[in-house]
Write a protein that holds these residues in place. Structure first.
Motif, PDB file in Angstrom:
ATOM      1  N   GLY A 430      53.737  50.479  33.493  1.00  0.00           N
ATOM      2  CA  GLY A 430      53.489  51.316  34.655  1.00  0.00           C
ATOM      3  C   GLY A 430      52.247  52.154  34.447  1.00  0.00           C
ATOM      4  N   THR A 431      52.194  53.284  35.130  1.00  0.00           N
ATOM      5  CA  THR A 431      51.051  54.192  35.000  1.00  0.00           C
ATOM      6  C   THR A 431      51.180  54.991  33.711  1.00  0.00           C
ATOM      7  N   VAL A 432      50.158  54.967  32.883  1.00  0.00           N
ATOM      8  CA  VAL A 432      50.196  55.618  31.574  1.00  0.00           C
ATOM      9  C   VAL A 432      48.900  56.370  31.333  1.00  0.00           C
ATOM     10  N   SER A 433      48.898  57.133  30.250  1.00  0.00           N
ATOM     11  CA  SER A 433      47.696  57.777  29.738  1.00  0.00           C
ATOM     12  C   SER A 433      47.602  57.462  28.248  1.00  0.00           C
ATOM     13  N   ALA A 434      46.405  57.519  27.702  1.00  0.00           N
ATOM     14  CA  ALA A 434      46.203  57.204  26.288  1.00  0.00           C
ATOM     15  C   ALA A 434      45.449  58.343  25.617  1.00  0.00           C
ATOM     16  N   ALA A 435      45.765  58.554  24.342  1.00  0.00           N
ATOM     17  CA  ALA A 435      45.066  59.553  23.529  1.00  0.00           C
ATOM     18  C   ALA A 435      44.765  58.926  22.175  1.00  0.00           C
ATOM     19  N   MET A 436      43.554  59.157  21.658  1.00  0.00           N
ATOM     20  CA  MET A 436      43.134  58.569  20.392  1.00  0.00           C
ATOM     21  C   MET A 436      42.517  59.635  19.497  1.00  0.00           C
ATOM     22  N   THR A 437      43.027  59.720  18.279  1.00  0.00           N
ATOM     23  CA  THR A 437      42.452  60.579  17.253  1.00  0.00           C
ATOM     24  C   THR A 437      41.651  59.693  16.313  1.00  0.00           C
ATOM     25  N   ILE A 438      40.370  59.929  16.208  1.00  0.00           N
ATOM     26  CA  ILE A 438      39.461  59.055  15.461  1.00  0.00           C
ATOM     27  C   ILE A 438      39.145  59.685  14.109  1.00  0.00           C
ATOM     28  N   MET A 439      39.216  58.864  13.033  1.00  0.00           N
ATOM     29  CA  MET A 439      38.910  59.313  11.677  1.00  0.00           C
ATOM     30  C   MET A 439      38.103  58.235  10.964  1.00  0.00           C
ATOM     31  N   THR A 440      37.548  58.609   9.805  1.00  0.00           N
ATOM     32  CA  THR A 440      36.897  57.618   8.956  1.00  0.00           C
ATOM     33  C   THR A 440      37.967  56.771   8.272  1.00  0.00           C
ATOM     34  N   GLY A 441      37.537  55.709   7.598  1.00  0.00           N
ATOM     35  CA  GLY A 441      38.491  54.822   6.943  1.00  0.00           C
ATOM     36  C   GLY A 441      39.260  55.474   5.821  1.00  0.00           C
ATOM     37  N   ASP A 442      38.779  56.596   5.291  1.00  0.00           N
ATOM     38  CA  ASP A 442      39.498  57.305   4.223  1.00  0.00           C
ATOM     39  C   ASP A 442      40.050  58.636   4.724  1.00  0.00           C
ATOM     40  N   PHE A 443      40.389  58.701   6.011  1.00  0.00           N
ATOM     41  CA  PHE A 443      41.035  59.854   6.650  1.00  0.00           C
ATOM     42  C   PHE A 443      40.120  61.072   6.779  1.00  0.00           C
ATOM     43  N   LEU A 446      35.477  62.239  11.775  1.00  0.00           N
ATOM     44  CA  LEU A 446      34.486  61.349  12.366  1.00  0.00           C
ATOM     45  C   LEU A 446      34.183  61.841  13.769  1.00  0.00           C
ATOM     46  N   ASP A 447      32.877  61.991  14.076  1.00  0.00           N
ATOM     47  CA  ASP A 447      32.447  62.509  15.379  1.00  0.00           C
ATOM     48  C   ASP A 447      31.656  61.418  16.104  1.00  0.00           C
ATOM     49  N   PRO A 448      32.337  60.467  16.732  1.00  0.00           N
ATOM     50  CA  PRO A 448      31.623  59.355  17.372  1.00  0.00           C
ATOM     51  C   PRO A 448      30.944  59.792  18.661  1.00  0.00           C
ATOM     52  N   LYS A 449      29.986  58.981  19.090  1.00  0.00           N
ATOM     53  CA  LYS A 449      29.294  59.252  20.344  1.00  0.00           C
ATOM     54  C   LYS A 449      30.090  58.751  21.557  1.00  0.00           C
ATOM     55  N   GLY A 450      30.960  57.807  21.342  1.00  0.00           N
ATOM     56  CA  GLY A 450      31.768  57.279  22.436  1.00  0.00           C
ATOM     57  C   GLY A 450      32.918  56.445  21.908  1.00  0.00           C
ATOM     58  N   VAL A 451      33.997  56.354  22.699  1.00  0.00           N
ATOM     59  CA  VAL A 451      35.162  55.573  22.317  1.00  0.00           C
ATOM     60  C   VAL A 451      35.641  54.792  23.548  1.00  0.00           C
ATOM     61  N   ALA A 469      36.950  56.370  27.153  1.00  0.00           N
ATOM     62  CA  ALA A 469      37.680  57.598  26.829  1.00  0.00           C
ATOM     63  C   ALA A 469      36.756  58.808  26.915  1.00  0.00           C
ATOM     64  N   THR A 470      37.327  59.945  27.204  1.00  0.00           N
ATOM     65  CA  THR A 470      36.590  61.215  27.288  1.00  0.00           C
ATOM     66  C   THR A 470      37.132  62.154  26.223  1.00  0.00           C
ATOM     67  N   ARG A 471      36.227  62.799  25.486  1.00  0.00           N
ATOM     68  CA  ARG A 471      36.667  63.709  24.433  1.00  0.00           C
ATOM     69  C   ARG A 471      37.069  65.050  25.042  1.00  0.00           C
ATOM     70  N   SER A 472      38.268  65.520  24.689  1.00  0.00           N
ATOM     71  CA  SER A 472      38.745  66.821  25.163  1.00  0.00           C
ATOM     72  C   SER A 472      38.345  67.907  24.172  1.00  0.00           C
ATOM     73  N   ALA A 473      38.660  69.153  24.521  1.00  0.00           N
ATOM     74  CA  ALA A 473      38.248  70.285  23.694  1.00  0.00           C
ATOM     75  C   ALA A 473      38.863  70.251  22.300  1.00  0.00           C
ATOM     76  N   ASP A 474      40.030  69.624  22.156  1.00  0.00           N
ATOM     77  CA  ASP A 474      40.682  69.570  20.845  1.00  0.00           C
ATOM     78  C   ASP A 474      40.188  68.414  19.984  1.00  0.00           C
ATOM     79  N   GLY A 475      39.181  67.681  20.457  1.00  0.00           N
ATOM     80  CA  GLY A 475      38.604  66.588  19.684  1.00  0.00           C
ATOM     81  C   GLY A 475      39.293  65.259  19.864  1.00  0.00           C
ATOM     82  N   ILE A 476      40.332  65.192  20.685  1.00  0.00           N
ATOM     83  CA  ILE A 476      41.058  63.947  20.931  1.00  0.00           C
ATOM     84  C   ILE A 476      40.420  63.222  22.113  1.00  0.00           C
ATOM     85  N   TRP A 477      40.265  61.928  21.976  1.00  0.00           N
ATOM     86  CA  TRP A 477      39.687  61.106  23.037  1.00  0.00           C
ATOM     87  C   TRP A 477      40.804  60.652  23.965  1.00  0.00           C
TER      88      TRP A 477
END
Length: 514
Positions: A430-443, A446-451, A469-477
């Motif tokens: 159905g209708t959903v939302s997604a959130a992604m926390t991005i890190m480097t391979g060793d945890f 990571l501050d990517p330019k886009g996701v 994805a759009t980055r929110s104020a808490d750093g989550i995409w």
């Protein structure tokens, strides 16, 4: 470590729950696996099934709140493994499930499903009905004899038999609870394990309180007038506490309120139903004893019945997510049947209160046969109500189903250069939302330019589609409001633009519930 969110800790026979974070493919065997529930649970059994179908029992997990950390044995080979688990939720019901994970590459998953044991379920239902008879008619009857009857001897023998029935069935009900919790057949009652498991659940404490209430009520039958009144009050309070200790309604929040309402509801039922047997016995004997008991019961019945009705309506509202659930869910259908029986029962009670009682207690004093027939009909309807209520043991309330449906799906996507925690809310089609926390391979940070999230369902013929994805104020995409049209395992690829010249792609699958 492999981590999975269990959804909600609701387990009822016939309720199939999927694990949204299972199915992960790992490069190497994890040292431990963590299960996170929506509430605290008591672990009962943990079994790891290897790719070849052989199984191994796992030691007790480390418990931290609503999280279980399960140590896995070393030397796990390549292929798909299944962790089969059983726990007990706060309402005293067993929860069963499994988590699939693969090492190196996925293989044909070993079977871990368990079918519900119908004889055990039938025995649980029957034992509950008989325990209810002992509690409501036995404990309530003892209270009525001590406080309302002019001659406590009337109906004492039958009330005593009901109390004895309850005392015999309460321990058996605990053993059956343990069988259900461990997934064992009826023959398992011959060993100690299911009895220990039954007492480890919240139903164990409830059973002890119920047994104490039955014993106090039995003592009241043999005591003098004053001690009998004290013992019967204590027995009635014990009955209310036993009901408030476990069950669907008691597990709903806020606990202090719902448990108090369950207590009030149970005491009101016992007062009403418990008076019927002594009242019928006194009227059959004739003389003044029946008229005295009827007059006293008629005077105090509204005081008990009105709070009983209010408490029942409150609990129904708590458990139902919407009025449509009365017909759309198994729990609501049972409630609908119960309400229909209660309409008939209250109709008879009103007939007794405003027509038959004045005729019996008035100057002319009509014969008792109409009242006795009405009391017998009330008893039959009351037993049917209790038999219907016992079915709730196997039906999850809509409140729980709604909470389960709202649980997110999540997966940890790991790559050499980057990793991500992907959470899809709610974790169903159905209708959903997604959130992604991005890190480097060793945890690391990571501050990517886009996701970008790329999803596909090849089995359903759904080609890959992209969502920026759009980055929110808490750093989550985050990605707000898009549609996953079908349930099943979705391919989820996360494209991470690390810099203008570097794009990292990591991929895994995520389970979406119906």
């Amino acid at each position: 470590m492999l981590t999975t969110m269990s959804g909600a800790a609701f387990a009822h026979a016939g309720l199939v729950r999927s694990e949204p974070a299972d199915g992960a493919v790992l490069e190497q065997a994890p040292a431990e696996l963590a299960l996170t529930f929506s509430e605290t649970v008591v672990p009962l059994a943990l079994r790891l099934i290897r790719p070849d179908g052989s199984g191994i029992e796992l030691p007790d997990p480390a418990i931290a709140g609503n999280r279980l950390r399960i140590a896995l044995p070393g030397g796990l080979g390549a292929g798909s493994h299944v962790l089969s688990w059983r726990v007990v939720s706060q309402d005293g019901h067993p929860v069963a499930g499994s988590v699939l994970f693969s090492i190196g590459a996925a293989s044909a998953p070993p079977a871990a499903a368990e079918a519900a044991d119908r004889p055990v379920q039938a025995a649980i239902w029957l034992s509950r009905v008989l325990v209810y008879l002992g509690l409501f008619f036995g404990v309530g009857g003892s209270f009525a004899l001590a406080w309302l009857a002019a001659d406590p001897a009337g109906g004492r023998g039958f009330v005593g038999w009901l109390l004895a029935l309850g005392l015999c069935l309460v321990p058996l009900a605990v053993g059956l609870q343990g069988l259900d919790a461990l997934g064992l057949p009826l023959a398992g009652l011959l060993v100690a394990t299911p009895w220990q498991a039954g007492f480890a659940t919240s139903y164990g404490a409830s059973a002890l309180l119920a047994a104490a209430a039955l014993l106090l009520a039995a003592g009241a039958l043999r005591a003098g007038p004053r001690p009998a009144r004290l013992l019967s009050v204590m027995a009635l309070a014990g009955l209310g506490l036993a009901l408030a200790c476990t069950g669907h309604a008691s597990a709903a929040g806020p606990g202090w309120l719902t448990r108090s309402v369950v207590f009030l509801h149970g005491v009101g039922i016992a007062f009403w139903l418990g008076a019927l047997v002594p009242l019928g016995a006194a009227l059959r004997q004739g003389g003044n004893a029946g008229a005295v008991l009827l007059r006293r019961f008629s005077r105090f019945a509204p005081v008990a019945v009105l709070p009983l009705v209010a408490a029942g309506l409150f609990l129904a509202v708590v458990q139902l997510d919407s009025p449509a659930d009365l017909l759309a869910t198994a729990y609501g259908q049972v409630l609908t049947v119960k309400l229909g029986l209660l309409v008939l029962l209250f109709g008879l009670a009103c007939l007794n209160r405003w027509r038959l009682t004045p005729a019996l207690l008035g100057p002319g004093r009509s014969e008792t046969r109409p009242m006795l027939r009405s009391i017998r009909a009330e008893l039959v309807l009351a037993v049917l109500v209790l038999a219907t209520v016992a079915i709730w043991r196997f039906t999850p309330p809509p409140r729980m189903l709604a909470s389960l449906a709202a649980e997110p799906a999540q997966v940890h996507v790991h790559g050499e250069k980057a990793m991500a925690e992907l959470v899809v809310t709610p974790g169903r089609a159905g209708t959903v939302s997604a959130a992604m926390t991005i890190m480097t391979g060793d945890f690391g940070p990571l501050d990517p330019k886009g996701v970008t999230l790329v999803l596909a369902q090849p089995e359903a013929g759904i080609e890959p589609f992209r969502r920026e994805a759009t980055r929110s104020a808490d750093g989550i995409w985050r990605i707000d409001r898009f549609t996953l049209p079908v349930p099943g395992r979705w391919s989820a690829r996360i494209d991470i633009l690390v810099s203008d010249f570097e794009l990292v792609k990591i991929e895994d699958t995520i389970g979406i519930r119906p």
